[in-house]
Write an enzyme that holds these catalytic residues in place. Structure first.
Site, PDB file in Angstrom:
ATOM      1  N   TYR A  54       0.853  -1.194   0.000  1.00  0.00           N
ATOM      2  CA  TYR A  54       0.000   0.000   0.000  1.00  0.00           C
ATOM      3  C   TYR A  54       0.882   1.234   0.000  1.00  0.00           C
ATOM      4  O   TYR A  54       1.820   1.325   0.802  1.00  0.00           O
ATOM      5  CB  TYR A  54      -0.912   0.032   1.237  1.00  0.00           C
ATOM      6  CG  TYR A  54      -2.344  -0.249   0.865  1.00  0.00           C
ATOM      7  CD1 TYR A  54      -3.010   0.578  -0.045  1.00  0.00           C
ATOM      8  CD2 TYR A  54      -3.029  -1.342   1.395  1.00  0.00           C
ATOM      9  CE1 TYR A  54      -4.313   0.314  -0.405  1.00  0.00           C
ATOM     10  CE2 TYR A  54      -4.337  -1.608   1.022  1.00  0.00           C
ATOM     11  CZ  TYR A  54      -4.971  -0.778   0.112  1.00  0.00           C
ATOM     12  OH  TYR A  54      -6.255  -1.030  -0.249  1.00  0.00           O
ATOM     13  N   GLU A  56      -0.502   4.763  -0.667  1.00  0.00           N
ATOM     14  CA  GLU A  56      -1.301   5.971  -0.961  1.00  0.00           C
ATOM     15  C   GLU A  56      -0.460   7.215  -0.699  1.00  0.00           C
ATOM     16  O   GLU A  56       0.270   7.289   0.295  1.00  0.00           O
ATOM     17  CB  GLU A  56      -2.564   5.988  -0.097  1.00  0.00           C
ATOM     18  CG  GLU A  56      -3.597   4.994  -0.602  1.00  0.00           C
ATOM     19  CD  GLU A  56      -4.829   4.908   0.285  1.00  0.00           C
ATOM     20  OE1 GLU A  56      -4.992   5.769   1.160  1.00  0.00           O
ATOM     21  OE2 GLU A  56      -5.620   3.970   0.080  1.00  0.00           O
ATOM     22  N   ASP A 200      -5.627  12.969 -25.592  1.00  0.00           N
ATOM     23  CA  ASP A 200      -5.616  11.571 -25.158  1.00  0.00           C
ATOM     24  C   ASP A 200      -4.831  10.796 -26.205  1.00  0.00           C
ATOM     25  O   ASP A 200      -5.334  10.486 -27.281  1.00  0.00           O
ATOM     26  CB  ASP A 200      -7.068  11.075 -25.053  1.00  0.00           C
ATOM     27  CG  ASP A 200      -7.151   9.622 -24.606  1.00  0.00           C
ATOM     28  OD1 ASP A 200      -6.125   8.911 -24.682  1.00  0.00           O
ATOM     29  OD2 ASP A 200      -8.244   9.192 -24.206  1.00  0.00           O
ATOM     30  N   THR A 226      -2.689   5.551 -22.087  1.00  0.00           N
ATOM     31  CA  THR A 226      -2.526   4.242 -21.472  1.00  0.00           C
ATOM     32  C   THR A 226      -1.084   3.836 -21.726  1.00  0.00           C
ATOM     33  O   THR A 226      -0.389   4.436 -22.547  1.00  0.00           O
ATOM     34  CB  THR A 226      -3.482   3.195 -22.065  1.00  0.00           C
ATOM     35  OG1 THR A 226      -3.337   3.203 -23.481  1.00  0.00           O
ATOM     36  CG2 THR A 226      -4.929   3.480 -21.704  1.00  0.00           C
ATOM     37  N   LYS A 229      -0.707   0.044 -24.990  1.00  0.00           N
ATOM     38  CA  LYS A 229      -1.036  -0.088 -26.414  1.00  0.00           C
ATOM     39  C   LYS A 229       0.270   0.001 -27.215  1.00  0.00           C
ATOM     40  O   LYS A 229       1.121  -0.862 -27.062  1.00  0.00           O
ATOM     41  CB  LYS A 229      -2.056   0.978 -26.814  1.00  0.00           C
ATOM     42  CG  LYS A 229      -3.395   0.819 -26.059  1.00  0.00           C
ATOM     43  CD  LYS A 229      -4.443   1.778 -26.559  1.00  0.00           C
ATOM     44  CE  LYS A 229      -5.795   1.546 -25.916  1.00  0.00           C
ATOM     45  NZ  LYS A 229      -5.998   2.313 -24.678  1.00  0.00           N
ATOM     46  N   ARG A 235      -0.662  -2.992 -18.487  1.00  0.00           N
ATOM     47  CA  ARG A 235      -1.970  -2.340 -18.565  1.00  0.00           C
ATOM     48  C   ARG A 235      -2.035  -1.226 -17.530  1.00  0.00           C
ATOM     49  O   ARG A 235      -1.854  -1.482 -16.336  1.00  0.00           O
ATOM     50  CB  ARG A 235      -3.048  -3.390 -18.285  1.00  0.00           C
ATOM     51  CG  ARG A 235      -4.466  -2.909 -18.404  1.00  0.00           C
ATOM     52  CD  ARG A 235      -5.350  -4.094 -18.666  1.00  0.00           C
ATOM     53  NE  ARG A 235      -4.987  -4.690 -19.937  1.00  0.00           N
ATOM     54  CZ  ARG A 235      -5.509  -4.350 -21.110  1.00  0.00           C
ATOM     55  NH1 ARG A 235      -6.447  -3.439 -21.181  1.00  0.00           N
ATOM     56  NH2 ARG A 235      -5.108  -4.938 -22.221  1.00  0.00           N
TER      57      ARG A 235
HETATM   58  N1  DSN Z   1     -10.758  -0.006 -25.431  1.00  0.00           N
HETATM   59  C1  DSN Z   1      -9.706   0.742 -26.061  1.00  0.00           C
HETATM   60  C2  DSN Z   1      -9.646   0.482 -27.526  1.00  0.00           C
HETATM   61  O1  DSN Z   1      -9.812  -0.662 -27.900  1.00  0.00           O
HETATM   62  O2  DSN Z   1      -9.412   1.389 -28.308  1.00  0.00           O
HETATM   63  C3  DSN Z   1      -9.828   2.175 -25.772  1.00  0.00           C
HETATM   64  O3  DSN Z   1     -10.027   2.348 -24.432  1.00  0.00           O
END
Ligand code: DSN
Length: 416
Positions: A54, A56, A200, A226, A229, A235
């Site tokens: 933990y 925080e 984003d 994120t 990707k 993740r």
């Molecule tokens: N779910 C993601 C995508 O497949 O583009 C975006 O959050």
């Protein structure tokens, strides 16, 4: 004994799930644009004792004792994020992209403030103002779309919508827009109407890191992403922002929208960010785009129509209407021949999201497996065969064989 064997001693059912998923990943062509295969170093870091802690708060200012080592991990992740993207401030705690976006809204807006994002069917994201999401429930959401002819962003239209709705925050980026984005043009619109700009870059962060996509950081107050990707990390989510928002942004993440950060994932983000700063990663990012362009060209040579006529990024969107097909049927047919992709709305789609008129394809994962332009031509040929021969068992059988032959040359996680 392998990690999976350890799990099997306690829980054979979950061990089997993991074995089955690994088999699926190895034996199917992964074309979901938002998925990737992180390195073994990233995977191993995510599966360590750091999950126990933990923490925080922030490094040096925690609400728990015993944080001296996880502090180092978070400091490394923050320093690497700032250095890689040349950002003034980074917060690496968001559990995912949705939390990153929500934290920016909580930092920058008051409930009821106007926001302006890309319409979802045009390629925008659920968290950019959709009614079903907190971004649409708490804020006064407005949307821009694409030019009907070019199916690309139209800054004349965006400026007009912005002048009418006077947003406090403009959101650029999305999840199925296949073209590079002119962030300087977004900045100009934001400045004209007195708005802040949030980009984003979840989908194309790895391309920005590899310098094959326009960099949003110089233009936006906030950049969210994120990490799993094109960036090929664990993740998770991350936020970059200008120094003047650093304190309020950190406060918006914790205690604003999250509790305890996931320290094993933050450490894995640090590893991925280190990998992304190496010259090999720039070569990887460049190959993603070359592969995407090769896949697009080969599909077009086989008479498939692509939204906007092509791609500048890792993804492309096939318009299935000329073939009289829908995204849900094609997703299923491709899965049956061991090609994984997802149904997706296309701009001005008249089909609901569960059906759709499009299929979205992306090259990050196949590029990680080592595939190049020649393999993209083979994949395009296989996709074209499927969509032009829907229901033919003989064609499906032949395509499945070719998929297996192709994948045999590109082992995935061979020592897992
Ligand atoms: N779910 C993601 C995508 O497949 O583009 C975006 O959050």
């Amino acid at each position: 004994m392998s990690g999976i064997d350890e799990i099997a001693k306690v829980d054979p059912e979950i061990a089997q799930v993991i074995r089955d998923e690994l088999y699926r990943l190895r034996h199917k062509i992964e074309l979901i644009a938002s998925e990737n295969f992180p390195s073994r170093a990233v995977l191993e870091t995510a599966g360590t004792v750091l999950t126990n802690k933990y923490a925080e708060g922030y490094p040096g200012h925690r609400w728990y004792g015993g944080c001296e080592f996880v502090d180092v991990a978070e400091e490394l992740a923050v320093a690497r994020a700032k250095s890689l993207f040349e950002a003034e401030h980074a917060n690496v705690q968001p559990h995912a992209g949705a939390q990153a976006n929500t934290a920016v809204y909580f930092c920058a807006l008051q409930p009821g403030d106007a926001i302006l994002g890309m319409e979802k069917t045009a390629g925008g994201h659920l968290t950019h103002g959709t009614a079903a999401n907190i971004s649409g429930a708490l804020y006064d959401a407005h949307f821009y779309s694409l030019n009907r002819e070019t199916e690309m962003l139209d800054f004349g239209e965006i400026a007009e919508v912005a002048r009418n709705c006077r947003p406090k925050l403009i959101i650029a980026g999305g999840s199925s827009y296949p073209r590079d984005i002119d962030f300087a043009a977004f900045r100009a619109v934001a400045d004209e109407v007195g708005a802040m700009l949030m980009v984003d870059m979840a989908h194309f962060a790895g391309l920005v890191a590899g310098k094959v996509h326009t960099d949003p950081v110089p233009y936006a107050e906030f950049v969210t992403t994120t990490t799993h990707k094109t960036l090929r990390g664990p993740r998770g989510g991350m936020i970059l922002c200008r120094e003047r928002f650093a304190q309020s942004l950190d406060h918006a993440v914790f205690p604003g929208v999250q509790g305890g950060p996931l320290m094993h994932i933050i450490a894995a983000k640090a590893v991925a960010l280190k990998e992304a700063s190496q010259p090999e990663f720039a070569a990887y990012a460049s190959q993603i785009v070359k592969n995407s362009r090769a896949l697009a060209a080969a599909l077009q040579e086989r008479d498939l129509r692509l939204v906007s006529g092509g791609t500048d990024t890792h993804l492309l969107l096939v318009d299935l209407r000329p073939l009289g097909l829908t995204g849900d049927n094609v997703e299923e047919a491709l899965d049956a021949v061991k090609i994984t992709a997802n149904k997706n709305n296309i701009p001005f789609d008249d089909k609901p999201p569960a059906i759709t008129s499009g299929i979205r394809l992306g090259t990050p994962a196949v590029t990680t497996r080592g595939m190049r332009e020649a393999e993209m031509v083979e994949i395009a040929d296989l996709i074209a065969l499927v969509v032009k021969n829907m229901g033919s068992q003989e064609v499906m059988r032949r395509v499945r064989e070719r998929v297996e032959e192709l994948l045999a040359g590109f082992p995935l996680y061979p020592d897992l």
